[in-house]
Structure formats: C-alpha cells, structure tokens
Design an enzyme around this catalytic site. Structure first.
Site, short mmCIF file in Angstrom:
data_model
loop_
_atom_site.label_atom_id
_atom_site.label_comp_id
_atom_site.label_asym_id
_atom_site.label_seq_id
_atom_site.Cartn_x
_atom_site.Cartn_y
_atom_site.Cartn_z
N PHE A 562 81.36 77.08 113.16
CA PHE A 562 82.55 76.94 113.96
C PHE A 562 83.72 77.78 113.38
O PHE A 562 84.80 77.73 113.79
CB PHE A 562 82.91 75.42 114.18
CG PHE A 562 82.02 74.55 114.69
CD1 PHE A 562 81.61 74.91 115.93
CD2 PHE A 562 81.25 73.55 114.01
CE1 PHE A 562 80.75 74.13 116.54
CE2 PHE A 562 80.33 72.82 114.86
CZ PHE A 562 79.96 73.16 116.08
N ASP A 700 77.05 64.10 101.97
CA ASP A 700 76.26 65.61 101.59
C ASP A 700 76.71 65.95 100.20
O ASP A 700 77.07 67.03 100.08
CB ASP A 700 76.45 66.72 102.63
CG ASP A 700 75.45 67.87 102.61
OD1 ASP A 700 74.47 67.73 101.71
OD2 ASP A 700 75.86 68.88 103.10
#
Ligand code: ADE
Length: 845
Positions: A562, A700
């Site tokens: 993005f 993460d």
C-alpha cells in the site's frame, strides 16, 4: 459367489444353501434395465418405428416410445417376431421379466403370452419348454406391471429371444430383463446314451433326460439337460419335488443289461481348452433297488483334436450302508482338455445320475450349488473324496482372509477408540484452558473513568482477520470447531459475539470490535480493541501536521502493497520533537526521518487502515517503540513521519554481524557482543511490556520488525507482511492470508487466537533468532506444512512436538526463558514484565 467351498457347505445346511442360491446367488439382473447390456447387443426381427426399436425393450425404462414394438404384418399365427439379446458369453438364466409399453399412460400394449428361444452358438436355436413340456409362457396383464417367471429348467445360453405370441386382438410391445449369472463351467454339451425306463412294482420309472435340448435319437447329442439343470435328485429316485412329473424325473439312469461293456460313456464338450481339477457326479445310491454309485470311472481327455492315450481312472469306495444320494468327486489332476469322455462302470444293475459338474481353472462351481429337487441335505461322503488339496488351500486362504479382516477391524476400532480418548482429553484440556483464559480476560480487563487504559496487565484477545487454517492430518479434528462445540465456550464469546464481563460497572469488551491495522507497507500493525482505539484517539489525532514542502527525499527504504517508505530530510523537525528525542541534525535544523506514504491509488480500506494506524501510533510513546513524529494529512499522498533508525532492521543487522569469537576474528566480520545482544533483547522485552500494558497485541513480533539505531538501540515497528525480503517468513493460504507461522503460537495457528501470550511465544522465537544471529530461519529444516503439523503436536502435547534447539552461544537460562515462552499452556507463559525482569536481573552478563 458361485464358489461355495466345502467348509461353507459344512457350516450351512444345504436347505439354507438352496435358499441362498434361489434368493441371491444366480438371480441377478443381467443388464437390460441397468444398461450393462449395450444397445448394440439388443436386436429385433422388426420394429414398428425408430422410437420403438429393440434398444427400447429394456425393462423399467421409458426411453423412446417406451418399449420395443415389432411391426405386425401378415397373419399373426405365421409371425415369428422376436426381441433378441446377446449376452456375449454363456449364462445360466434362472428368471425372466417382462413388461408392456406404458409410456406415462399413453401406451397400452403388452404381450399376454410369449415364448423364449435360446442359442449357445448363435446358429442352433432351441425353444425353451418348462418341465412339463409347455412352450408358451404367461406374460403381462397390463402395460406397466413387471411379471417375473422362473426358468424351470434354467437356460444355458448366450443368445436369448423373446417371442411375443401375437393374436388379432391387439398390438404387442415388450420390455424385458434376464436374470442369472455367468456360466463358468464352460460345458456346452454332453453326448450320452438315452436314459432308460425301469419297471418297479408294475410302475414305470422314466429315467430319461427330460429337458435335454440337443438331438435325441438313439443317443443324446449336442445338448445340455438334466445333468446340468442345477437340480439334484432325491435319495428315493421314484420321488421328485418338481410338481406334476413322473417317477424318476430327477435322474438319468441306465441298466447294465443294455451295456455289455459294463459302462456308460458320456462325452462332455467345453467352450475352450481348460485346466480341469475335479468332476462331481451326483449319484443315487438306493442299493435296496439295485441302484448304486459307479464302481469305477475312466476318463479320457482331448486337448486340441486328439484324445490322450492315457486316461485317468478312479474307483470310489462302495457304500452299502448309507442309501443317500451323494456327490462323488473325481480328481482330474489338472488335465488340459476341451473335451472329456468318461466311462462310468456299473457296480449294480442300475446307475442313476442327476448332476455332473466340472471344476476348472476359471470355473470354481461346486455342484452343491445346484438346487436339489428336495429338502434333505446332500453331503459329500468322506469315503468318496479323492483330492481335497484344493479345498484345503481354499479353506486356508479363507481362514487367512478372515483373520486378516478381523485384525484390520480390531486395529481400526482400537485406533478410533484411542483417538477418541486422546481427543476427549485434549478437548477437555483445551476447553479448560480456553474457558479459564477467556474468563480471566473478561474479569481482569479494567477500564477507568478517565478514559485511560488500566496499567493492570491483562491479556488482550484479538480475533484474527486471517483465515484460520487447519491443514493437519486427516485424523486431526479442527480444534477450534471442537472448542466451539463445547457449550461453555460457545456461551463465552462466539455465539454472543462478545466476552461477558462479570464485573459490575465495567464495560464489556467486544471481540467483534477488534481492529486489525494494515501497515502501509503491507500487512497488519498492532491489533487493538475498538475500546482501546477510543481510549487512544480522543477527539483529535495527537500528532501534528507537517508541511510537506519541508521534506526532501533522500532514498527509498522500503516498499509494500500500500505504499513506500522513504528516507527524507525534514527541515524544522525540532519543533515537532519531544525533548526525550534527539535527532541527527544536518546543517542547522535538518533531521533524517522515515516517511511512510500511502499509495495515491490505494483503496478506501487501505486509506482507513492508514488513518487508524496514525491514530494508534500517535499515542504510542515508548523509547522502544518506533515513534510517530508528524503526519501529512491535508493532501494526498497521506504520510506518516517516523524517526529514522540508521542501522535498519534487526534481522539484516544481525545477519551482517558475527558473535565475538574465532569465526569473527578469522573472517574479520563485524561483531556484536553477547552483552549487546542481551541489551537489545531487553529493549524488545521492554517495548513489548509497554505494548502489553496497553493491551496491544503485536501479532508479528520478529527481528524483521525491530529497528536498530545508534548504540544498539532497538525500536519495535511493524512493516507488514509484504516486504519481499521476508516473504519466506510468511505462509500464504491459497492466496488469501499470509501468516508468520514460524513465529506463531499453536493457538494462533489452530484457533486464530492472538493474545499477549501469543506475542510472548513470538518473543521466544525472536530471542532464538537473535542468538543464532539470524543466520537461520526458525525450523529451517521443516517445510511450512511440517511447521503446521508440529503446531498440531503442540496442541496434542504428546511429547512429539519439536522445539527450536538451543543455539550454540545461548546460555542455559536464556534457553529456559525461550522454552517458557513456548509453554503449551498460555497461562504458564511469562508476562513481558517477567521477561523483562528476568533479562534485566538474571541473565545479563
Ligand atoms: N525502514 C522503514 N522504516 C524505517 C525507519 N523508521 N528507520 C529506518 N529504516 C526504516
């Protein structure tokens, strides 16, 4: 099915066998209705029209105009219209079925009577007659009902013709089926002297072959008859259970007075050369009437054209005690032949046979399959057994097969029971664990009135946006479903969509409101509850707008799905800095910053996520979390300005370095000391402690998501999951979700549950990476699928799970810390506070 070994004969009385035979063994539809008989094998003398062709003559089928209808031309009595079926090989036909043309109510044609003709070779056609000699069969009374007729005697043929008997009154159409089984005996004809007549107490006993279908003059030639009709005679040859027949009907018999040589010779012709094992002759032994089994048989074999010179000979033991009719079994010693000629020697005045069968390579009939004409069981006389070796082998095989089957069934059952038990135990454990952990979360989650999160650390649960994956072995039940099935679990959250808070006045925590943030470079950033979002957001974003024109592009640091991250010089950034941050000042008021930019063509979702990330990031203020300095939101592209970390990410940083020691000395590689490593690990723990105190779940945590600045400073970031450099660290589920499975806890993978505890698991893996200097991917010897299977082992907890090994330079207490992070039980994993404390106090050098 026609194989009926003696072991079974002994187990089941013959009456049961007869029933077996009649009900199922040789009465299967041969394929008109189900289509095994092909259209090309159905023909007819004529057809009324294309839509009433032969191929439409299939019982119970409605294709075409609904039946086969012949063309009626000329005088009916002269007509020989037929529907012919080619079965492609010899069959034993025991039953036929007929039906008319109904065609959904439009048709009303049927055959009230019909005849049957059959042929074994396609050239000689034989009219079927019942045991009373009647040729015409009663057919249908309406166009729709199926009428079945037993073939008594049965037909042995390849070709069968249905021949409607036509009169003037109506048109005829037929649909038909044949029932029976393949004739594996291979016998196509026997030639024998005519059966004779006995006079007994002034009464005639006709011992002729009344159903013989070959030529009959002085002898019988080229036909089959009573000796192959599947009916065994009674002990008393004068009786028969066949209705309305004469005495002696069951037997073909001869008197020795007519045979000066002392024997009756019968020749048997077969369809091809076969390897013969036995011949079974069903003989009467009513010695009170001077009838006995043969005393000797001599058989000659013809293979190809010549008769073999040496016959085989066999003499059964005579039985003057038991008058029962019986099979006498004669071994044929695996002779190859296409014809056999046997001479049966008289041992008394009369000799009477009712059945003769042959067993050869492919044909394994047993004569007892032939339904006898009466009830009393016929058993082999043991004194007449000649060669039982085949039977023994057969019995052996059957017993072995039965044992194997029983063993397989036992193993399967045992496995299922065992698996169920394990599953039950696992489920209970999982259930207890999850129910407890969920209730703890709802109970401990506090929220104070001044809209700031409580400092009491509690586990924050975020429901994954990832597809859940359950790719374990086929016997592996999806645990989340198992868990969901549990009533307690479904009550807690999944059904209601929220965790019920048990504390009065404390707002509940809606799991459905968990927000997953999409990092600008691709994947998600922190997961945070909507509640926490509200806490964080306040009215305004707590970060200021920065004049875009004061940014000067230097280089590209990274790229994601993005957007891009650029290194920029920012003029006048000091005004945006807290005093606890110092920046590299280039010239007077210029600092280096990292600028995350949202791609101009990013979709609405990406844009929203970018805005959410800004909101969250703006509130995160910790020395070990990457800091958002300012934003450019007044115009596109949207930008986030963060501090710049000159040493890049920790993974690349450590990959470039070696631990202090010989290798580094020899290779002259830059080194990182253990104490620096320890310092960096402590900073990660500290950053995570901060995040967990806010109930943020990172999801993460890995060295690739930690940035390194000057003097081994570490700041946790999240670059998302689409950086090419680390694509191998993510498992892609059929193009939908990407998961850092090698860093993920078992419950994140299997249940989709991401909590601070699962962040702790990832911290353990991050620590392991650091102590291996990122030279190796975690579980590098396992494929992604194997990693997921290993997760299943963590769930099953049967000590089959594989842990990451202790890195060579890793002190025992540090490895112990790692192992504690990988505890199956989430509650037994340490908190980040504990981890931080342990690292600070205990295992530093
Ligand atoms: N790459 C992406 N963001 C970065 C940052 N803040 N510092 C250094 N490198 C980066």
């Amino acid at each position: 099915i026609l194989v009926y070994p003696r072991v079974l004969q002994n187990l089941f009385p013959l009456t049961a066998l007869i029933f077996f035979f009649y009900t199922g063994v040789c009465r299967s539809p041969l394929g008109m209705s189900r289509g095994q008989i092909l259209d090309e094998d159905i023909s007819a003398s004529s057809q009324w029209s294309d839509s009433t062709a032969a191929k439409y003559g299939r019982l119970d089928c409605e294709e075409g105009d609904g039946a086969w209808c012949p063309e009626i031309a000329g005088e009916p009595e002269n007509m020989n219209e037929f529907l012919q079926i080619d079965l492609r090989s010899l069959h034993f036909i025991t039953l036929v079925g007929t039906q008319g043309r109904h065609a959904g109510g439009i048709g009303n044609e049927f055959a009230q009577t019909y005849k049957i003709k059959y042929s074994r070779d396609g050239s000689r056609w034989i009219s079927w007659r019942n045991r009373q000699g009647k040729e015409v069969i009663e057919g249908n009374r309406n166009a729709y009902d199926i009428v079945l007729k037993d073939m008594e005697p049965p037909i042995i043929a390849r070709f069968v013709r249905f021949m409607p008997v036509i009169d003037h009154s109506m048109n005829v159409c037929m649909r038909v089926e044949l029932y029976g089984c393949e004739w594996l005996d291979g016998l196509v004809s026997y030639n024998s002297p005519l059966g004779q007549q006995m006079t007994l107490n002034g009464q005639h006993v006709h011992l002729n072959d009344s159903v013989y279908d070959g030529a009959m003059s002085y002898s019988m030639t080229e036909g089959l008859g009573q000796l192959t009709d599947g009916m065994c005679g009674l002990d008393d040859f004068t009786h028969s259970h066949v209705y309305n027949v004469w005495p002696g009907y069951d037997y073909v018999g001869w008197s020795n007075e007519s045979f000066p040589n002392g024997y009756v010779e019968i020749m048997f012709e077969f369809d091809r050369t076969r390897n013969f094992t036995t011949m079974k002759v069903h003989c009467n032994n009513m010695f009170s009437r001077r009838v006995k089994t043969f005393q000797k048989v001599v058989c000659y074999f013809r293979s190809e054209l010549d008769w073999e010179a040496t016959p085989i000979s066999f003499s059964p033991v005579m039985d003057d005690v038991n008058p029962s009719a019986r099979f006498v079994t004669v071994s044929l010693y695996n002779h190859m032949a296409s014809a056999i000629k046997c001479q049966y020697y008289f041992s008394d005045i009369w000799m009477m046979f009712s059945e003769i069968t042959f067993q050869s390579d492919t044909a394994m009939y047993n004569t007892t399959l032939a339904p006898p004409k009466t009830g009393p069981p016929i058993r082999d006389d043991p004194t007449h057994k000649v060669d039982d070796s085949n039977t023994r082998i057969l019995i052996g095989c059957l017993v072995a097969i039965i044992f194997i089957l029983v063993a397989i069934i036992v193993i399967i059952l045992w496995r299922q029971v065992w698996q169920k038990m394990l599953e039950k135990v696992s489920r209970r454990m999982l259930d207890d664990e999850l129910t407890a952990s969920l209730s703890i979360q709802s109970e401990t989650f506090t929220y104070n009135n001044n809209n700031s999160p409580s400092s009491v650390p509690s586990e924050q649960e975020s429901n994954s946006t990832y597809e859940r994956i359950f790719p374990l072995g086929p016997d592996y039940q999806e645990p989340s479903r198992l868990v969901r099935k549990l009533p307690e679990f479904s009550q807690t959250s999944e059904d209601t969509g929220e965790f019920q808070n048990v504390q009065e006045g404390v707002p509940h925590y809606a799991e459905a409101d968990i927000v997953n943030l999409q990092g600008v470079t691709g994947g998600n950033t922190y997961a945070v509850s909507a509640l926490t979002m509200d806490l964080l957001s306040g009215k305004d974003v707590a970060v200021e707008e920065f004049p875009r024109k004061l940014l000067t592009f230097k280089e590209k640091l990274g790229e994601g799905q993005f957007g891009e991250v650029h290194l920029c010089e920012a003029e006048g950034m000091q005004d945006f800095m807290d005093e606890d941050f110092s920046f590299d000042v280039i010239e007077n008021q210029t600092v280096l910053v990292a600028v995350k930019m949202l791609r101009a063509d990013a979709n609405k979702n990406a844009r929203n996520d970018f805005l959410k990330e800004i909101k969250i990031m703006s509130r995160l203020k910790d020395p070990n979390i990457i800091r958002l300095l300012a934003v450019c939101m007044s115009s596109d592209p949207l930008c986030m300005i963060t501090e710049y970390m000159e040493n890049g990410d920790l993974n690349q940083f450590l990959s470039r370095h070696e631990p202090e020691g010989m290798i580094a000395l020899l290779s002259n590689a830059p080194t990182v000391s253990y104490s620096n490593l320890h310092h960096m690990a402590t900073q990660i723990a500290s950053g995570m402690k901060y995040l967990s105190s806010l109930n943020f779940v990172h999801r993460d945590l890995a060295t690739r998501n930690c940035l390194v600045g000057k003097n081994y400073t570490i700041k946790i970031a999240d670059f998302g999951m689409s950086r090419n450099l680390y694509s191998g660290d993510y498992y892609r589920i059929q193009g939908r979700a990407v998961l850092p499975i090698r860093w993920m806890s078992w419950e994140s993978i299997l249940l989709g549950k991401f909590t601070t505890s699962s962040d702790v698991w990832a911290f353990g893996v991050t620590l392991w990476e650091m102590l291996t200097f990122c030279k190796e991917q975690p579980y590098s010897q396992l494929s992604d699928e194997q990693v997921i299977e290993n997760t299943g082992e963590f769930f099953r907890d049967q000590r089959r799970q594989i842990y990451l090994p202790q890195p060579p330079m890793c002190p025992d207490p540090v490895y112990k810390l790692m192992l504690s992070c990988w505890n199956r039980n989430t509650k037994e994993r340490p908190s980040f506070q504990e981890i931080h404390h342990t690292l600070l106090d205990c295992i530093g050098y």
